[in-house]
Design a protein around this motif. Structure first.
Motif, PDB file in Angstrom:
ATOM      1  N   VAL A 111      29.633  42.825   1.262  1.00 57.36           N
ATOM      2  CA  VAL A 111      28.517  42.084   1.886  1.00 57.36           C
ATOM      3  C   VAL A 111      29.365  40.596   2.113  1.00 57.36           C
ATOM      4  CG1 VAL A 111      26.582  40.560   1.349  1.00 57.36           C
ATOM      5  CG2 VAL A 111      26.540  43.020   0.838  1.00 57.36           C
ATOM      6  N   ILE A 112      30.255  40.418   1.238  1.00 58.67           N
ATOM      7  CA  ILE A 112      30.483  38.846   1.368  1.00 58.67           C
ATOM      8  C   ILE A 112      31.456  38.693   2.677  1.00 58.67           C
ATOM      9  CG2 ILE A 112      32.891  39.584   0.178  1.00 58.67           C
ATOM     10  CD1 ILE A 112      32.548  36.786  -1.305  1.00 58.67           C
ATOM     11  N   GLU A 113      31.999  39.914   3.222  1.00 60.09           N
ATOM     12  CA  GLU A 113      32.903  39.645   4.351  1.00 60.09           C
ATOM     13  C   GLU A 113      31.982  39.299   5.623  1.00 60.09           C
ATOM     14  OE1 GLU A 113      35.907  40.621   4.689  1.00 60.09           O
ATOM     15  OE2 GLU A 113      36.383  42.342   3.427  1.00 60.09           O
ATOM     16  N   TYR A 114      30.647  39.218   5.557  1.00 57.80           N
ATOM     17  CA  TYR A 114      29.905  38.755   6.589  1.00 57.80           C
ATOM     18  C   TYR A 114      28.944  37.470   6.285  1.00 57.80           C
ATOM     19  CZ  TYR A 114      31.086  43.663   7.591  1.00 57.80           C
ATOM     20  OH  TYR A 114      31.764  44.888   7.736  1.00 57.80           O
ATOM     21  N   ASN A 115      28.841  36.749   7.451  1.00 52.41           N
ATOM     22  CA  ASN A 115      28.109  35.478   7.108  1.00 52.41           C
ATOM     23  C   ASN A 115      27.096  35.292   8.522  1.00 52.41           C
ATOM     24  OD1 ASN A 115      29.813  35.010   9.311  1.00 52.41           O
ATOM     25  ND2 ASN A 115      30.210  32.643   8.516  1.00 52.41           N
ATOM     26  N   TYR A 116      26.959  36.375   9.202  1.00 54.34           N
ATOM     27  CA  TYR A 116      25.987  36.397  10.102  1.00 54.34           C
ATOM     28  C   TYR A 116      25.087  37.655   9.927  1.00 54.34           C
ATOM     29  CZ  TYR A 116      29.123  32.934  12.324  1.00 54.34           C
ATOM     30  OH  TYR A 116      29.821  31.973  12.766  1.00 54.34           O
ATOM     31  N   TRP A 117      23.770  37.298   9.916  1.00 53.64           N
ATOM     32  CA  TRP A 117      22.912  38.166   9.752  1.00 53.64           C
ATOM     33  C   TRP A 117      21.676  38.554  10.531  1.00 53.64           C
ATOM     34  CZ3 TRP A 117      23.974  42.012   5.730  1.00 53.64           C
ATOM     35  CH2 TRP A 117      25.093  41.916   4.974  1.00 53.64           C
ATOM     36  N   GLY A 118      21.149  39.606  10.713  1.00 49.10           N
ATOM     37  CA  GLY A 118      19.890  39.647  11.301  1.00 49.10           C
ATOM     38  C   GLY A 118      18.657  39.793  10.407  1.00 49.10           C
ATOM     39  N   GLN A 119      17.567  39.961  11.021  1.00 52.83           N
ATOM     40  CA  GLN A 119      16.238  39.743  10.222  1.00 52.83           C
ATOM     41  C   GLN A 119      15.992  41.055   9.595  1.00 52.83           C
ATOM     42  OE1 GLN A 119      16.117  40.103  13.521  1.00 52.83           O
ATOM     43  NE2 GLN A 119      14.609  41.788  13.678  1.00 52.83           N
ATOM     44  N   GLY A 120      16.557  41.893  10.085  1.00 57.76           N
ATOM     45  CA  GLY A 120      16.166  43.258   9.559  1.00 57.76           C
ATOM     46  C   GLY A 120      15.260  44.177  10.332  1.00 57.76           C
ATOM     47  N   THR A 121      15.310  45.493  10.315  1.00 60.07           N
ATOM     48  CA  THR A 121      13.993  46.469  10.773  1.00 60.07           C
ATOM     49  C   THR A 121      13.922  47.495   9.849  1.00 60.07           C
ATOM     50  OG1 THR A 121      14.034  47.607  12.697  1.00 60.07           O
ATOM     51  CG2 THR A 121      15.946  47.859  12.036  1.00 60.07           C
ATOM     52  N   GLN A 122      12.703  47.685   9.754  1.00 58.69           N
ATOM     53  CA  GLN A 122      12.291  48.784   8.604  1.00 58.69           C
ATOM     54  C   GLN A 122      12.345  50.180   9.215  1.00 58.69           C
ATOM     55  OE1 GLN A 122      10.780  48.233   5.467  1.00 58.69           O
ATOM     56  NE2 GLN A 122      11.192  50.414   5.443  1.00 58.69           N
ATOM     57  N   VAL A 123      13.058  50.935   8.427  1.00 54.61           N
ATOM     58  CA  VAL A 123      13.104  52.631   8.720  1.00 54.61           C
ATOM     59  C   VAL A 123      12.404  53.250   7.463  1.00 54.61           C
ATOM     60  CG1 VAL A 123      14.537  54.402   8.921  1.00 54.61           C
ATOM     61  CG2 VAL A 123      15.158  52.281   9.922  1.00 54.61           C
TER      62      VAL A 123
END
Length: 127
Positions: A111-123
């Motif tokens: 997780v620490i590799e990434y600093n841009y994230w989306g809001q998520g989508t439910q599956v």
């Protein structure tokens, strides 16, 4: 300003398929590793799949052979095809992009590799 927007989630029966999309603005996906993570309420965010600048792909053992990550540079969009879905795949799926063009670890799973994230989508996968 970087924005990642996921789409494609939904409710599907076990054994079914979905395709998730992650569209980026303010950021070129081909310039850095991009990944999908998933999270169930009350649990940690787990790595699902990643694609590097060169196009190498990595997968969590739990999804190998069922999920496939890909990238369309012309559309600046990353996809993940989810096949043979199981109830345990139920989660919120997040798209993430790294700030630099390589990962510090093979597999790009942290997780620490990434600093841009989306809001998520439910599956949601029903049995």
């Amino acid at each position: 300003q970087v924005q990642l927007v996921e789409s494609g989630g939904g409710l599907v029966q076990a054994g079914g398929s979905l395709r998730l999309s992650c569209a980026a603005s303010g950021r070129t996906f081909s310039s850095s590793p991009t990944a999908w993570f998933r999270q169930v309420p009350g649990k940690e965010r787990d790595f699902v799949a990643a694609i590097t600048v060169s196009g190498s792909t990595y997968y969590a053992d739990s999804v190998k052979g069922r999920f496939a990550i890909s990238r369309d540079n012309a559309k600046n969009t990353v996809y993940m095809q989810l096949n043979s879905l199981k109830p345990e795949d139920t989660a919120i799926y997040y798209c993430a992009a790294a700030p630099i063009h390589f990962c510090s670890t093979v597999g790009c799973y942290r997780v620490i590799e990434y600093n841009y994230w989306g809001q998520g989508t439910q599956v949601t996968v029903s049995s």
